[in-house]
Design a protein around this motif. Structure first.
Motif, PDB file in Angstrom:
ATOM      1  N   SER A 171       0.812  -1.221   0.000  1.00  0.00           N
ATOM      2  CA  SER A 171       0.000   0.000   0.000  1.00  0.00           C
ATOM      3  C   SER A 171       0.842   1.265   0.000  1.00  0.00           C
ATOM      4  O   SER A 171       0.309   2.367  -0.197  1.00  0.00           O
ATOM      5  CB  SER A 171      -0.918   0.010   1.230  1.00  0.00           C
ATOM      6  N   ASP A 172       2.141   1.147   0.208  1.00  0.00           N
ATOM      7  CA  ASP A 172       2.992   2.318   0.416  1.00  0.00           C
ATOM      8  C   ASP A 172       2.945   3.290  -0.765  1.00  0.00           C
ATOM      9  O   ASP A 172       2.561   4.458  -0.616  1.00  0.00           O
ATOM     10  CB  ASP A 172       4.434   1.863   0.671  1.00  0.00           C
TER      11      ASP A 172
ATOM     12  N   ILE B  63       0.500  19.150   0.747  1.00  0.00           N
ATOM     13  CA  ILE B  63      -0.071  17.807   0.630  1.00  0.00           C
ATOM     14  C   ILE B  63      -1.581  17.987   0.556  1.00  0.00           C
ATOM     15  O   ILE B  63      -2.204  18.416   1.531  1.00  0.00           O
ATOM     16  CB  ILE B  63       0.294  16.897   1.824  1.00  0.00           C
ATOM     17  N   ASP B  64      -2.159  17.677  -0.596  1.00  0.00           N
ATOM     18  CA  ASP B  64      -3.588  17.931  -0.795  1.00  0.00           C
ATOM     19  C   ASP B  64      -4.474  16.975   0.006  1.00  0.00           C
ATOM     20  O   ASP B  64      -5.577  17.336   0.416  1.00  0.00           O
ATOM     21  CB  ASP B  64      -3.929  17.819  -2.285  1.00  0.00           C
ATOM     22  N   ALA B  65      -4.023  15.746   0.213  1.00  0.00           N
ATOM     23  CA  ALA B  65      -4.819  14.745   0.946  1.00  0.00           C
ATOM     24  C   ALA B  65      -3.935  14.085   2.009  1.00  0.00           C
ATOM     25  O   ALA B  65      -3.518  12.932   1.855  1.00  0.00           O
ATOM     26  CB  ALA B  65      -5.384  13.708  -0.016  1.00  0.00           C
ATOM     27  N   PRO B  66      -3.641  14.795   3.096  1.00  0.00           N
ATOM     28  CA  PRO B  66      -2.669  14.296   4.088  1.00  0.00           C
ATOM     29  C   PRO B  66      -3.123  13.047   4.833  1.00  0.00           C
ATOM     30  O   PRO B  66      -2.295  12.328   5.402  1.00  0.00           O
ATOM     31  CB  PRO B  66      -2.510  15.480   5.052  1.00  0.00           C
ATOM     32  N   TRP B  67      -4.445  12.779   4.851  1.00  0.00           N
ATOM     33  CA  TRP B  67      -4.913  11.615   5.607  1.00  0.00           C
ATOM     34  C   TRP B  67      -4.361  10.309   5.051  1.00  0.00           C
ATOM     35  O   TRP B  67      -4.168   9.355   5.802  1.00  0.00           O
ATOM     36  CB  TRP B  67      -6.443  11.586   5.636  1.00  0.00           C
ATOM     37  N   TRP B  68      -4.058  10.261   3.732  1.00  0.00           N
ATOM     38  CA  TRP B  68      -3.477   9.036   3.166  1.00  0.00           C
ATOM     39  C   TRP B  68      -2.071   8.815   3.708  1.00  0.00           C
ATOM     40  O   TRP B  68      -1.681   7.680   4.009  1.00  0.00           O
ATOM     41  CB  TRP B  68      -3.437   9.120   1.636  1.00  0.00           C
ATOM     42  N   ILE B  69      -1.297   9.880   3.859  1.00  0.00           N
ATOM     43  CA  ILE B  69       0.065   9.758   4.398  1.00  0.00           C
ATOM     44  C   ILE B  69       0.023   9.426   5.879  1.00  0.00           C
ATOM     45  O   ILE B  69       0.850   8.641   6.382  1.00  0.00           O
ATOM     46  CB  ILE B  69       0.849  11.067   4.167  1.00  0.00           C
TER      47      ILE B  69
ATOM     48  N   VAL C 176       4.881  -7.409  -7.046  1.00  0.00           N
ATOM     49  CA  VAL C 176       3.812  -7.884  -7.917  1.00  0.00           C
ATOM     50  C   VAL C 176       2.560  -7.017  -7.806  1.00  0.00           C
ATOM     51  O   VAL C 176       1.934  -6.661  -8.825  1.00  0.00           O
ATOM     52  CB  VAL C 176       3.472  -9.351  -7.587  1.00  0.00           C
ATOM     53  N   LEU C 177       2.171  -6.642  -6.576  1.00  0.00           N
ATOM     54  CA  LEU C 177       0.869  -6.008  -6.367  1.00  0.00           C
ATOM     55  C   LEU C 177       0.875  -4.485  -6.468  1.00  0.00           C
ATOM     56  O   LEU C 177      -0.131  -3.898  -6.893  1.00  0.00           O
ATOM     57  CB  LEU C 177       0.299  -6.419  -5.015  1.00  0.00           C
ATOM     58  N   ALA C 178       1.970  -3.827  -6.070  1.00  0.00           N
ATOM     59  CA  ALA C 178       1.970  -2.355  -6.106  1.00  0.00           C
ATOM     60  C   ALA C 178       1.694  -1.806  -7.506  1.00  0.00           C
ATOM     61  O   ALA C 178       0.873  -0.885  -7.658  1.00  0.00           O
ATOM     62  CB  ALA C 178       3.292  -1.812  -5.555  1.00  0.00           C
ATOM     63  N   PRO C 179       2.329  -2.338  -8.578  1.00  0.00           N
ATOM     64  CA  PRO C 179       1.984  -1.837  -9.921  1.00  0.00           C
ATOM     65  C   PRO C 179       0.519  -2.107 -10.289  1.00  0.00           C
ATOM     66  O   PRO C 179      -0.082  -1.326 -11.033  1.00  0.00           O
ATOM     67  CB  PRO C 179       2.928  -2.615 -10.851  1.00  0.00           C
ATOM     68  N   VAL C 180      -0.047  -3.200  -9.760  1.00  0.00           N
ATOM     69  CA  VAL C 180      -1.457  -3.505 -10.036  1.00  0.00           C
ATOM     70  C   VAL C 180      -2.352  -2.453  -9.395  1.00  0.00           C
ATOM     71  O   VAL C 180      -3.293  -1.932 -10.027  1.00  0.00           O
ATOM     72  CB  VAL C 180      -1.824  -4.912  -9.525  1.00  0.00           C
ATOM     73  N   TRP C 181      -2.087  -2.132  -8.106  1.00  0.00           N
ATOM     74  CA  TRP C 181      -2.896  -1.107  -7.424  1.00  0.00           C
ATOM     75  C   TRP C 181      -2.798   0.231  -8.158  1.00  0.00           C
ATOM     76  O   TRP C 181      -3.810   0.926  -8.347  1.00  0.00           O
ATOM     77  CB  TRP C 181      -2.454  -0.917  -5.966  1.00  0.00           C
ATOM     78  N   VAL C 182      -1.565   0.603  -8.550  1.00  0.00           N
ATOM     79  CA  VAL C 182      -1.376   1.892  -9.230  1.00  0.00           C
ATOM     80  C   VAL C 182      -2.071   1.887 -10.588  1.00  0.00           C
ATOM     81  O   VAL C 182      -2.648   2.898 -11.010  1.00  0.00           O
ATOM     82  CB  VAL C 182       0.132   2.196  -9.374  1.00  0.00           C
TER      83      VAL C 182
END
Length: 297
Positions: A23-24, A203-209, A245-251
Motif C-alpha cells: 500500500s505504500d 499535501i492535498d490529501a494528508p490523511w493518506w500519508i 507484484v501487487l503495487a503496480p497492479v494497485w497503481v
C-alpha cells in the motif's frame, strides 16, 4: 512452541507485513503532495507511531527491544533513513513498476555485501540469479536513458543498496533491530522539514500519508523484521515480492498507469530469478536440516 506452529507464525507475520507494504506507493500517490512534504510527514508520523508503540510495550514489560542498540544500531538507522530519502525520490521521478522491480534487487545486494564483508561464500545458484537480475535491471533502465526517469531508476537502485547495507550490518551485529528502521526515519524527517521550511508545504490529501505512516508502515516493518525469527531468511524474503507484484497492479487500477513493455520484461526476469533462487534456498535449507522438502502454503 512446535516447529510447525513457529513456521505458521513466521509465514503469517511475513504475509501481513508484505501485504501492508504493497500500500505504500499507492498511498503516497493518493496524497497528491510535494515530495519533501510527503517525506517529512510520512517519516514524522512513522517515528511518532514507533515511539508510542515502544513506550506502551515498555509499560507492560521491561524486556522491550532497544530503539537504537549501540553504534551498529545508529548505522542501521542512518542507512534506513537514507533508504527512505532515495525511495521517495524514486517514487516522484520514475514509474511505480520501475521502482518496485528495481527494489527487488535488494536480496542480491544483500548476498553480495555478505560475501564482501561477512565472508559468506556466494554459491553458484546465487551468482546465476544475480546475473539474471542484473540483465532485468538493465532492460528496465534502458527505457529511461535520455529521460528524467533515469534519475528515478538510480534512486530506486540506491534505496535497494541502502536497505541491503542495513540488513548486512544487522546480521553482523546480531542485535535486535526491530524498532531501529522506524526510528531511523527521524533523520529524513529533519532534512525534509528543512526543505519544506524554505520551499513551502503542500499535501492535498494528508490523511493518506497519516494512514500510511501511523499504521501500515510500522506494521509492515515490524512484521517483516520479526518473521525471520521463525522462518528462514530466504522464505521470509519471498514475501517482499508481494509489493513487487501487487503495487503496480494497485497503481494501474487507481491511476491507470500502465508499465512499459521493457519494464514488464525486465520485471518478469527479476521476479522469476528471485522466486527460483528463494525456492532453491528454502529447499536446500530444508535438505541440510533433514526436513521434508515441501513449500509453505
Amino acid at each position: 512452541m512446535t516447529i510447525h506452529s513457529e513456521q505458521a507464525k513466521g509465514i503469517a507475520l511475513a504475509a501481513v507485513g508484505g501485504l501492508a507494504l504493497t500500500s505504500d506507493i499507492p498511498l503516497i500517490r493518493l496524497s497528491e503532495g510535494e515530495a519533501w512534504s510527503v517525506l517529512g510527514v510520512r517519516s514524522a508520523v512513522t517515528f511518532l507511531s514507533a515511539i508510542t508503540i515502544w513506550l506502551m510495550w515498555r509499560a507492560f514489560t521491561p524486556k522491550v527491544p532497544s530503539l537504537v542498540p549501540g553504534l551498529s544500531g545508529l548505522a542501521v538507522a542512518t542507512l534506513y533513513g537514507l533508504g527512505s530519502i532515495t525511495f521517495i525520490a524514486s517514487v516522484y521521478s520514475t514509474s511505480t513498476a520501475n521502482v518496485v522491480f528495481i527494489l527487488a534487487f535488494n536480496p542480491m545486494f544483500s548476498a553480495l555485501l555478505a560475501w564482501v564483508f561477512l565472508g559468506e561464500r556466494m554459491r553458484p545458484a546465487t551468482m546465476l540469479a544475480m546475473a539474471a537480475m542484473i540483465v532485468g535491471v538493465v532492460i528496465i533502465v534502458w527505457d529511461s536513458i535520455g529521460t528524467g526517469n533515469l534519475f528515478g531508476d538510480f534512486m530506486a537502485l540506491s534505496s535497494a543498496f541502502f536497505i541491503a547495507s542495513a540488513i548486512t550490518v544487522t546480521r553482523a551485529s546480531e542485535r535486535e533491530m526491530g524498532f531501529t528502521p522506524l526510528v531511523g526515519v527521524l533523520f529524513p524527517a529533519i532534512i525534509a522539514f528543512a526543505f519544506v521550511a524554505e520551499g513551502g508545504y503542500r499535501i492535498d490529501a494528508p490523511w493518506w500519508i497519516i494512514l500510511n505512516g501511523a499504521i501500515l508502515m510500522p506494521l509492515a516493518f515490524f512484521c517483516l523484521g520479526t518473521a525471520p525469527r521463525y522462518i528462514p531468511g530466504g522464505e521470509a524474503a519471498m514475501f517482499y515480492l508481494l509489493e513487487t507484484v501487487l503495487a503496480p497492479v494497485w497503481v494501474w487500477l487507481i491511476f491507470s498507469e500502465r508499465p512499459t513493455t521493457n519494464s514488464l520484461i525486465g520485471g518478469a526476469i527479476l521476479v522469476i530469478a528471485l522466486v527460483l533462487h528463494s525456492l532453491w534456498q528454502l529447499l536446500d535449507g530444508r535438505r541440510r536440516r533433514g526436513l521434508p522438502e515441501q513449500l509453505p502454503l
